[in-house]
Motif scaffolding. Structure first.
Motif, PDB file in Angstrom:
ATOM      1  N   TYR A 115       0.832  -1.207   0.000  1.00  0.00           N
ATOM      2  CA  TYR A 115       0.000   0.000   0.000  1.00  0.00           C
ATOM      3  C   TYR A 115       0.867   1.257   0.000  1.00  0.00           C
ATOM      4  CZ  TYR A 115      -2.404   3.907   2.196  1.00  0.00           C
ATOM      5  OH  TYR A 115      -2.869   5.162   2.492  1.00  0.00           O
ATOM      6  N   VAL A 116       1.910   1.281   0.812  1.00  0.00           N
ATOM      7  CA  VAL A 116       2.777   2.461   0.907  1.00  0.00           C
ATOM      8  C   VAL A 116       3.392   2.785  -0.449  1.00  0.00           C
ATOM      9  CG1 VAL A 116       4.928   3.360   1.888  1.00  0.00           C
ATOM     10  CG2 VAL A 116       3.280   2.193   3.363  1.00  0.00           C
ATOM     11  N   HIS A 117       3.923   1.764  -1.122  1.00  0.00           N
ATOM     12  CA  HIS A 117       4.548   1.992  -2.429  1.00  0.00           C
ATOM     13  C   HIS A 117       3.509   2.404  -3.469  1.00  0.00           C
ATOM     14  CE1 HIS A 117       8.669   0.839  -1.588  1.00  0.00           C
ATOM     15  NE2 HIS A 117       8.236  -0.198  -0.900  1.00  0.00           N
ATOM     16  N   SER A 151     -10.257   4.203  -3.703  1.00  0.00           N
ATOM     17  CA  SER A 151      -9.907   2.803  -3.966  1.00  0.00           C
ATOM     18  C   SER A 151      -8.937   2.255  -2.922  1.00  0.00           C
ATOM     19  CB  SER A 151      -9.304   2.662  -5.368  1.00  0.00           C
ATOM     20  OG  SER A 151      -8.112   3.414  -5.486  1.00  0.00           O
ATOM     21  N   LEU A 152      -7.943   3.048  -2.544  1.00  0.00           N
ATOM     22  CA  LEU A 152      -6.971   2.557  -1.572  1.00  0.00           C
ATOM     23  C   LEU A 152      -7.567   2.489  -0.164  1.00  0.00           C
ATOM     24  CD1 LEU A 152      -3.706   4.267  -2.862  1.00  0.00           C
ATOM     25  CD2 LEU A 152      -4.379   1.866  -3.042  1.00  0.00           C
ATOM     26  N   LEU A 156      -7.410  -0.740   2.180  1.00  0.00           N
ATOM     27  CA  LEU A 156      -6.968  -0.731   3.580  1.00  0.00           C
ATOM     28  C   LEU A 156      -7.998  -1.362   4.516  1.00  0.00           C
ATOM     29  CD1 LEU A 156      -5.207   2.726   4.041  1.00  0.00           C
ATOM     30  CD2 LEU A 156      -4.165   0.452   4.037  1.00  0.00           C
ATOM     31  N   ILE A 157      -9.290  -1.172   4.232  1.00  0.00           N
ATOM     32  CA  ILE A 157     -10.328  -1.808   5.053  1.00  0.00           C
ATOM     33  C   ILE A 157     -10.187  -3.324   4.970  1.00  0.00           C
ATOM     34  CG2 ILE A 157     -12.816  -2.225   5.272  1.00  0.00           C
ATOM     35  CD1 ILE A 157     -13.238   0.685   4.313  1.00  0.00           C
ATOM     36  N   LEU A 162      -8.087  -8.541   7.376  1.00  0.00           N
ATOM     37  CA  LEU A 162      -7.121  -9.645   7.322  1.00  0.00           C
ATOM     38  C   LEU A 162      -6.233  -9.654   8.562  1.00  0.00           C
ATOM     39  CD1 LEU A 162      -5.787  -9.693   3.632  1.00  0.00           C
ATOM     40  CD2 LEU A 162      -7.407 -11.242   4.698  1.00  0.00           C
ATOM     41  N   TYR A 163      -5.751  -8.466   8.941  1.00  0.00           N
ATOM     42  CA  TYR A 163      -4.858  -8.382  10.098  1.00  0.00           C
ATOM     43  C   TYR A 163      -5.568  -8.789  11.393  1.00  0.00           C
ATOM     44  CZ  TYR A 163      -1.507  -6.508  13.434  1.00  0.00           C
ATOM     45  OH  TYR A 163      -0.624  -6.375  14.462  1.00  0.00           O
TER      46      TYR A 163
END
Length: 352
Positions: A115-117, A151-152, A156-157, A162-163
């Motif tokens: 996500y960061v990249h 979209s991002l 992230l949601i 998942l986490y």
């Protein structure tokens, strides 16, 4: 050592900002060093800080990644030599930062680091799209940025779900243990919106059409395929019902975007809608024959990227992108045959 593939362009991007008289030299050295390390690096995985893969950030460098990065950096270098006289040191500082973020993206195997990249690449693309501060380009870039934000956030949601279930952001671990379908739905919604597929990606036509010279080839050639690459990584754990849904979705979007392609009079908008069609084909390839997708990335990057370069040159020479106004305009014989060859080759794999 693996991190140098990403850190070298980023570091030289910072140096380019401060040493503006050495811009071309610094950019060239950055590419040379990147190619050198891509050639000599051994395949393997690396976790930053020597943590376990479950707690740390994992990077992977294998034959597929090496293949993609060498050819992406080659394409980026070709594009740079086309435009190095057009812009100042700030533009190419951003250019190298974008190159480094894309290099890091392909090697990342941690959901949040991916996500960061991807977010960094989106911000840099936004800045490059409207670098000349043209009002129309600014609005096109803002539309791209707003859609990227939405979209991002969906992505992230899904990653947060998942986490909460697995306790780790490591992609390989989550794949080996099966990914929650509910989380998958959020991740896929975000990636499909970001990935330039019809219905979901209203940002793409204007962004491709209005981008400053040199940005459209990168945007169509590689940026729009980054979200699809994440789906490619996730495909082993994709539930069968989602595979079926995505396949029909890809077929429908391919048909609709093809119809819209035929209605365009703007040469760059014509190719922008055809890019949306080809992203649907890319999704089909991921679902039907995943190992072929990296080759699709490279093939589409060069063919569509070069076509956008030709369109930029035609616009620069004639002052218009309107196909009706270009009717009767003269172009050089080598440009005509090169464009015809690229379009013909592209049709054989992914029909326009």
């Amino acid at each position: 050592m693996i991190l140098l593939v990403s850190l070298i362009p980023i570091s030289f991007g910072i140096l380019t900002y401060f040493f503006k008289k050495k811009t071309s030299l610094l950019v060239t050295i950055s590419y040379i060093l990147t190619f050198l390390f891509l050639t000599i690096l051994q395949e393997g995985s690396f976790v930053v800080g020597n943590y376990s893969a479950l707690k740390g950030i994992e990077f992977t460098f294998n034959f597929t990644i090496k293949f993609l990065l060498i050819l992406f950096n080659l394409f980026s270098l070709i594009t740079f030599f086309r435009i190095y006289k057009n812009y100042d040191h700030v533009f190419f500082s951003l250019w190298l930062l974008l190159t480094g973020s894309i290099n890091g993206f392909f090697m990342s195997r941690d959901f949040f680091n991916i996500y960061v990249h991807l977010e960094l690449a989106s911000i840099l693309t936004f800045l490059l799209l409207s670098y000349d501060k043209n009002e129309i380009r600014i609005w096109a870039a803002l539309k791209y940025m707003m859609m990227s934000l939405v979209s991002l956030n969906f992505y992230l949601i899904g990653v947060g779900i998942l986490y909460s279930n697995s306790g780790t952001l490591n992609l390989n671990y989550n794949l080996s243990n099966g990914i929650n379908t509910f989380a998958f739905s959020f991740i896929l919604t975000g990636l499909l919106t970001k990935g330039g597929l019809f219905f979901l990606s209203g940002w793409l036509p204007d962004a491709h059409t209005e981008a400053v010279k040199g940005t459209s080839p990168i945007l169509s050639g590689i940026i729009v395929k980054l979200p699809l690459f994440i789906i490619y990584l996730l495909i082993p754990s994709l539930p069968n019902e989602l595979r079926i849904f995505l396949y029909y979705f890809a077929v429908i979007t391919a048909i609709c975007s093809s119809l819209f392609t035929l209605l365009q009079n703007d040469i760059k908008k014509f190719m922008a809608y055809s890019t949306m069609t080809q992203m649907s084909y890319g999704l089909m390839i991921i679902l039907i024959n995943p190992p072929f997708f990296p080759y699709f990335i490279v093939y589409h990057m060069f063919t569509k990227g070069f076509l956008f370069m030709i369109a930029e040159d035609i616009y620069e020479k004639n002052g218009t992108k309107n196909l009706k106004e270009l009717d009767g305009s003269q172009i050089s014989l080598d440009t005509f045959f090169f464009a015809y060859f690229l379009a013909d080759e592209l049709r054989r794999i992914v029909p326009l």
